[in-house]
Design an enzyme around this catalytic site. Structure first.
Site: not given
Ligand code: 3PY
Ligand code: MG
Length: 263
Positions: A46, A71
């Site tokens: 993200h 990530r």
């Molecule tokens: C979520 O809360 O789904 C996440 O992936 C946090 O980054």
């Molecule tokens: Mg998530």
């Protein structure tokens, strides 16, 4: 190979704190690394950048004392290998729903014969040291994100996968999957019950439990619940909260209400 300090802290049963990089600024990722965090994760899922930028962000993190992690966007062994080659000492993989996916994640983080990682350690060799190839498998952390009802149904099998370092909860996606609104604090009872189960299952299996949190208050509560790795929001959410508080203080207006999804 350079030690993975986050791994050592976790093995010592310390509660650890992880930063979250969501913007393309190697300088900011370096600042985070010098901010007392135990690790800093470069978020390709993200974060507002692509793989090319992630190399510079990992360089920024590794200029300071925090352990660099990434990530990945999705469970893809080629990209995971490339992030490890770029110097990540840990991989947090989204949406691990099945035991097969958890096994594939562990395999992506290890060289043959134990895994499927391809040879070409690039920056990993510079950061890790000349014995990188022999020591990488036992140095790198693999975190399976638990963020769906399917993952909860398969939790006991997932946490038992040999070589998995821990699970990492995405509470926002987990809340959505449980039919709840993301970003609530206190968490809805169904989400809280799931978190209790995740901590207990992972600790019973001898692995660690990490989680993304909306802020410091929720991170403290989740540490008390037993989580070992807390991420108290992203770089952007922390900056925005600080700016909003400062603006409110200068204008003498109502303070921020807090909460939000941590983004
Ligand atoms: C979520 O809360 O789904 C996440 O992936 C946090 O980054
Ligand atoms: Mg998530």
């Amino acid at each position: 190979m350079r030690e993975n300090l986050l791994k050592r802290l976790l093995e010592d049963n310390s509660t650890t704190i992880n930063g979250w990089v969501s913007v393309d600024s190697p300088y900011l990722s370096e600042v985070l690394s010098y901010s007392g965090l135990d690790s800093v994760t470069v978020d390709l899922q993200h974060g507002m950048f692509g793989f090319g930028a992630a190399v510079g962000l990992l360089q920024g993190v590794s200029a300071g004392p925090a352990t660099p992690m990434a990530r990945c966007v999705t469970l893809d062994s080629a990209t995971i290998g490339k992030l490890l080659d770029a110097g990540a000492y840990g991989i947090i993989c989204p949406a691990i729903d099945t035991v097969e996916q958890a096994r594939a994640l562990v395999a992506a983080c290890r060289y043959p014969p134990r895994g499927v990682r391809s040879f070409g350690p690039a920056r990993g060799l510079l950061y890790g040291g000349s014995d990188y190839v022999t020591a990488a498998d036992s140095t790198i952390l693999s975190w399976a994100m638990i963020e769906s009802v399917t993952a909860l149904a398969n939790l006991d099998e997932i946490v038992a996968v040999p070589g998995l370092s821990g699970v990492f909860v995405g509470p926002n996606d987990l809340a959505l999957s449980l039919g709840e609104r993301p970003g609530q604090w206190p968490l809805p009872a169904t989400v809280w019950a799931a978190l209790e189960r995740i901590v207990s299952a992972s600790h019973s299996a001898g692995i660690k439990a990490g989680i993304f949190c909306v802020d410091a208050e929720s991170a403290r509560a989740l540490a008390e619940l037993g989580f070992d790795l807390l991420t108290p929001g992203t770089d952007v959410s922390i900056l925005r909260a600080a700016v909003e508080d400062r603006v409110a203080a200068i204008r003498d207006s109502a303070p921020r209400q807090g909460g939000g999804s941590g983004y």
